[in-house]
Design a protein around this motif. Sequence first.
Motif, PDB file in Angstrom:
ATOM      1  N   LEU A   1     -13.816 -34.167  74.077  1.00 14.20           N
ATOM      2  CA  LEU A   1     -13.947 -35.776  74.838  1.00 14.20           C
ATOM      3  C   LEU A   1     -13.856 -36.643  73.203  1.00 14.20           C
ATOM      4  CD1 LEU A   1     -17.437 -35.659  76.949  1.00 14.20           C
ATOM      5  CD2 LEU A   1     -15.072 -35.398  77.768  1.00 14.20           C
ATOM      6  N   ASN A   2     -13.452 -37.724  73.692  1.00 13.66           N
ATOM      7  CA  ASN A   2     -12.060 -39.164  72.474  1.00 13.66           C
ATOM      8  C   ASN A   2     -13.095 -39.930  73.152  1.00 13.66           C
ATOM      9  OD1 ASN A   2     -10.682 -36.560  70.856  1.00 13.66           O
ATOM     10  ND2 ASN A   2      -9.525 -36.730  72.595  1.00 13.66           N
ATOM     11  N   ILE A   3     -13.834 -40.697  72.169  1.00 15.21           N
ATOM     12  CA  ILE A   3     -14.375 -41.890  72.593  1.00 15.21           C
ATOM     13  C   ILE A   3     -13.732 -42.755  70.941  1.00 15.21           C
ATOM     14  CG2 ILE A   3     -16.464 -43.478  72.923  1.00 15.21           C
ATOM     15  CD1 ILE A   3     -16.919 -39.571  72.934  1.00 15.21           C
ATOM     16  N   LEU A   4     -13.914 -44.105  71.590  1.00 19.83           N
ATOM     17  CA  LEU A   4     -12.897 -45.066  71.007  1.00 19.83           C
ATOM     18  C   LEU A   4     -14.018 -46.381  70.975  1.00 19.83           C
ATOM     19  CD1 LEU A   4     -10.765 -46.157  68.724  1.00 19.83           C
ATOM     20  CD2 LEU A   4      -9.628 -47.089  70.145  1.00 19.83           C
ATOM     21  N   THR A   5     -14.380 -46.875  69.754  1.00 20.44           N
ATOM     22  CA  THR A   5     -15.344 -48.409  69.507  1.00 20.44           C
ATOM     23  C   THR A   5     -14.478 -48.948  68.765  1.00 20.44           C
ATOM     24  OG1 THR A   5     -17.168 -46.899  70.470  1.00 20.44           O
ATOM     25  CG2 THR A   5     -17.556 -48.573  69.899  1.00 20.44           C
ATOM     26  N   ALA A   6     -14.407 -49.880  69.053  1.00 23.89           N
ATOM     27  CA  ALA A   6     -14.259 -50.876  68.201  1.00 23.89           C
ATOM     28  C   ALA A   6     -15.332 -52.574  68.457  1.00 23.89           C
ATOM     29  CB  ALA A   6     -12.731 -52.003  68.443  1.00 23.89           C
ATOM     30  N   GLN A   7     -16.417 -52.953  67.832  1.00 31.02           N
ATOM     31  CA  GLN A   7     -16.683 -54.136  68.072  1.00 31.02           C
ATOM     32  C   GLN A   7     -16.129 -55.630  66.690  1.00 31.02           C
ATOM     33  OE1 GLN A   7     -21.216 -53.356  66.512  1.00 31.02           O
ATOM     34  NE2 GLN A   7     -21.160 -53.156  68.822  1.00 31.02           N
ATOM     35  N   ILE A   8     -16.520 -56.190  67.379  1.00 29.92           N
ATOM     36  CA  ILE A   8     -16.495 -57.261  66.241  1.00 29.92           C
ATOM     37  C   ILE A   8     -17.581 -58.142  66.330  1.00 29.92           C
ATOM     38  CG2 ILE A   8     -14.589 -58.735  67.650  1.00 29.92           C
ATOM     39  CD1 ILE A   8     -13.721 -60.027  65.176  1.00 29.92           C
ATOM     40  N   HIS A   9     -18.192 -58.650  65.219  1.00 31.22           N
ATOM     41  CA  HIS A   9     -19.490 -59.660  65.451  1.00 31.22           C
ATOM     42  C   HIS A   9     -18.840 -61.063  64.786  1.00 31.22           C
ATOM     43  CE1 HIS A   9     -22.596 -57.410  65.832  1.00 31.22           C
ATOM     44  NE2 HIS A   9     -22.387 -56.090  65.824  1.00 31.22           N
ATOM     45  N   GLN A  10     -18.719 -62.235  65.407  1.00 31.82           N
ATOM     46  CA  GLN A  10     -17.940 -63.425  65.215  1.00 31.82           C
ATOM     47  C   GLN A  10     -19.064 -64.716  65.315  1.00 31.82           C
ATOM     48  OE1 GLN A  10     -15.641 -63.572  62.742  1.00 31.82           O
ATOM     49  NE2 GLN A  10     -16.537 -65.658  62.424  1.00 31.82           N
ATOM     50  N   ASN A  11     -19.792 -65.059  63.812  1.00 37.26           N
ATOM     51  CA  ASN A  11     -20.512 -66.561  64.444  1.00 37.26           C
ATOM     52  C   ASN A  11     -19.998 -67.137  63.743  1.00 37.26           C
ATOM     53  OD1 ASN A  11     -22.269 -64.453  65.438  1.00 37.26           O
ATOM     54  ND2 ASN A  11     -23.457 -64.410  63.393  1.00 37.26           N
ATOM     55  N   PHE A  12     -19.713 -68.777  64.347  1.00 32.67           N
ATOM     56  CA  PHE A  12     -19.908 -70.293  64.476  1.00 32.67           C
ATOM     57  C   PHE A  12     -20.700 -70.799  64.101  1.00 32.67           C
ATOM     58  CE2 PHE A  12     -16.192 -68.216  66.863  1.00 32.67           C
ATOM     59  CZ  PHE A  12     -15.626 -67.827  65.775  1.00 32.67           C
ATOM     60  N   ARG A  13     -20.639 -71.991  63.464  1.00 31.57           N
ATOM     61  CA  ARG A  13     -21.111 -73.495  62.405  1.00 31.57           C
ATOM     62  C   ARG A  13     -20.869 -74.333  62.567  1.00 31.57           C
ATOM     63  NH1 ARG A  13     -26.922 -73.361  58.478  1.00 31.57           N
ATOM     64  NH2 ARG A  13     -27.315 -75.050  59.755  1.00 31.57           N
ATOM     65  N   ILE A  14     -20.881 -75.919  63.236  1.00 32.08           N
ATOM     66  CA  ILE A  14     -20.520 -76.701  63.564  1.00 32.08           C
ATOM     67  C   ILE A  14     -21.821 -77.963  63.254  1.00 32.08           C
ATOM     68  CG2 ILE A  14     -19.113 -78.321  64.194  1.00 32.08           C
ATOM     69  CD1 ILE A  14     -16.811 -77.130  65.463  1.00 32.08           C
ATOM     70  N   GLY A  15     -22.451 -78.399  62.015  1.00 35.36           N
ATOM     71  CA  GLY A  15     -23.560 -78.916  62.096  1.00 35.36           C
ATOM     72  C   GLY A  15     -24.760 -78.242  62.426  1.00 35.36           C
ATOM     73  N   ALA A  16     -25.135 -78.636  63.910  1.00 37.91           N
ATOM     74  CA  ALA A  16     -26.216 -77.982  63.870  1.00 37.91           C
ATOM     75  C   ALA A  16     -25.983 -77.231  64.990  1.00 37.91           C
ATOM     76  CB  ALA A  16     -27.309 -79.155  65.160  1.00 37.91           C
ATOM     77  N   LEU A  17     -24.685 -77.142  65.788  1.00 34.51           N
ATOM     78  CA  LEU A  17     -24.137 -76.311  66.898  1.00 34.51           C
ATOM     79  C   LEU A  17     -23.913 -75.207  66.308  1.00 34.51           C
ATOM     80  CD1 LEU A  17     -23.647 -75.976  69.622  1.00 34.51           C
ATOM     81  CD2 LEU A  17     -21.053 -76.365  68.868  1.00 34.51           C
ATOM     82  N   ASN A  18     -24.240 -73.695  67.019  1.00 36.92           N
ATOM     83  CA  ASN A  18     -24.004 -72.405  66.435  1.00 36.92           C
ATOM     84  C   ASN A  18     -23.699 -71.347  67.902  1.00 36.92           C
ATOM     85  OD1 ASN A  18     -25.707 -71.727  63.767  1.00 36.92           O
ATOM     86  ND2 ASN A  18     -26.876 -73.552  65.374  1.00 36.92           N
ATOM     87  N   TRP A  19     -22.842 -71.163  67.340  1.00 31.83           N
ATOM     88  CA  TRP A  19     -21.675 -69.843  68.636  1.00 31.83           C
ATOM     89  C   TRP A  19     -22.371 -67.764  67.607  1.00 31.83           C
ATOM     90  CZ3 TRP A  19     -16.398 -69.698  70.714  1.00 31.83           C
ATOM     91  CH2 TRP A  19     -16.228 -69.457  71.904  1.00 31.83           C
ATOM     92  N   GLU A  20     -23.092 -67.750  68.462  1.00 33.26           N
ATOM     93  CA  GLU A  20     -22.821 -66.445  67.571  1.00 33.26           C
ATOM     94  C   GLU A  20     -22.095 -65.421  69.334  1.00 33.26           C
ATOM     95  OE1 GLU A  20     -26.638 -66.331  65.213  1.00 33.26           O
ATOM     96  OE2 GLU A  20     -26.550 -65.761  67.052  1.00 33.26           O
ATOM     97  N   ASN A  21     -21.315 -64.365  68.325  1.00 30.18           N
ATOM     98  CA  ASN A  21     -20.653 -63.750  69.745  1.00 30.18           C
ATOM     99  C   ASN A  21     -20.234 -62.374  68.973  1.00 30.18           C
ATOM    100  OD1 ASN A  21     -19.578 -65.873  71.707  1.00 30.18           O
ATOM    101  ND2 ASN A  21     -18.810 -66.333  68.920  1.00 30.18           N
TER     102      ASN A  21
END
Length: 778
Positions: A628-648
Amino acid sequence: MYRRLTTLILALLTLSQLSAQTDRQFNQIDEDGNISQRSGNGNFNKHSKDTTQNKVIPKGLYSWTIDRRFGDVIPTEPDTLSHLFMNTTFNTGMYGDYNTTGNNYSARMSRIFIDRPYGEYHIFTEPYSFVKKQPDAFLFMNTLSPYTSILYDNCGDKTNGEDHIDAKFAVNANKRLNFGFDLDYAYARGYYSNQSIAHFNGTIFSSYLGDRYQMHFFFNAAHQKTAENGGITSDDYVTHPESFTDNYTESEIPTVLSKNWNRNDHQHIYLSHRYNLGFYRMVKMSDEEIKARQFAKESQKEHEADIEKQHQDIKESRRNKEQPKPTGRPEGAKVMGKEPQQDQLTIAADTTRIKVDGQAAIDSLNHLQAIQDSIDATMKREYVPVTSFIHTLDIDNYNHIYQAYNAPADYYKDTYYNQGLKYGNDSIYDQTKHFRIKNTLGLALLEGFNKYMKAGLKGFVTYDYCTYSMPDIENGNLFWNNWNEYDLSIGAQLSKTQGKTLHFNATAETWIAGADKGDYTIDFSTDLNFPLFGDTVQLAASAYLYHCYPVFFQSKYHSKHLWWDLNLDQETRSRIEGTFSYQKTDTKLRVAIDNIKNYTYYGMSYDLTADGGRKNMTASVLQESKSLNILTAQIHQNFRIGALNWENILTYQNSSNQDVLPLPDWNIFSNLYLKFKIAKVLGVELGADATFFSKYYAPDFCAAINQFAVQKNEESRIKLGGYPFVDVYANMTLKGVRFFLVMSNVVNGGGNHMKFLTPHYPVNGSVLHFGVSWPFFN
């Protein structure tokens, strides 16, 4: 339950009157729950006769986890961070990437393959990783003052709600010795019928961190009880309620099983200790340590000055209250003879004193003393261990019971014995026991004692003895049988943990005698840290190669309706993983490639009946001979503008055989929130997080073996996913106290099995949860 809570609170209040001190770099926790460093070289709470009521209690603790094999200290942050605090109370995981059977604290399995555990000996407790206490994941600590932390969260009511309380206490007996306990009780009644859960964990821990001798002790006793309902009889009750003439509440929806339980009682003792041979040397302190020492000295001087002032005030008060007494010399009286002058006073000759002639010599000596004081202020005495003798003891005792009364007719495909071992022929009482004692002896040549020794080297030998007990049949007779196994292995580790730029760890172990003779494991990890555009970039890589037999209960299991004796081949697993992290842009990229030969897994199948029930259920352990072969790709990317935060967090997975190892192609976590303060003291995170995964044949759950298993029946298997799970929350912090309100699963639209994480096990609907974590220093 209320009696238990009252007893617990009284015990905590009694123990919190003890005192403690230590001499490490401590994490200072501010009013917002943020962590900073504070030195413990000075004692911030010296014992004295100070009776003032305005005592300043030091709020500092130093925390760490340990390496399970050697007991090495791994510094970590205390469990005080407020971000995503509400998600730490859900067994779906911090980022919602676990499949569960619906109720909180139930069995779970990660959808991200590279995050799944491997090789646990007792398979029946593996799905309860959310509540299971492990010595290498447990937070040991030293405290400047007795530390108590109470976590409580709940939802619903006495009919269907949840209650969870976790109380932890730690205190230092002296600068080196710490001990404490942790009591954790989780109870979920369940919104659907026949799914109540109760888990209790009691833990006692201790540590001693001396220069020469170091020790970690961990004892845990756990009781786990889960009612199993086998899923609901028809998914339409949830996905298409309009198809029924009557309206059904969640608790009224019929389930496949009733009076069915999984029980686990297990106890664990862990002891790791070592004796270090080495020498002392003077080393230059870091700027942070120098500042911390200066702060400690200033605090100590202020404390001593306050005490001296209090003593003087007391003396003055006493003088004012007393009547004046005769001095014994009348006013104007003179001493007979001449009074001695200061230059006529004589001092006995001291031949050991250095004779100083002239002001120049005095100035020179003062200058030399000032230099010495300056050097001493930037230096510290450090013990350098050269060689360590290590011993680690692991003792595990498990008792698993699968119990049922009046199972549905024809629900199980096979029956291997009719006589009941405990409650009669129509009942199920499948019991297995497992006992394990493991000793590891190690010899370490430690890094850092010599400038030419750039890495540490350890050698070790491990003896592992196990017993397994369960029913057996011989010549048509049913009896209780025992199996005994032992293993002897040797290994070595080469590691570099000091410094800021390059670290690595390489560990190899091979089994030379016993049941697993011929097994071997190789693990390697490294990270490189370097500055880029004013911040730090980290490149990390890891790899492993495992060639091991499956664990005992995968090759042999006996019960009333499930029975296998398999001759399984050794499983070969390999993985190469790389991670790129850049703090400035808050980016983390993770890529992994897995290859598995003789993949060992659980499979189950059953037929659906006309009335929505199940029949001919069977389950077993299977092995896939093809790679069996398993490929995994994962990205953590966070953004911030003032009080607004967006995590992904975006994860892509590709399994070369979805029939054997089903995985969702995409798994997404997204968290959008506002972060601000009210009145400069109340920290607030106000937002919503969502979890989404693409459709796939998610593993079903087999209650009879307490395991997630691949759906093997083509006619009855179903796909799950393709719909978001959304929670709306308010997460707050006030002077170190964390609390939250969260409405879970606010999106509850039409069909397509969006309300399921496991086939036929619906998740709870929109439920309001509350939680609070309160730390005390006393």
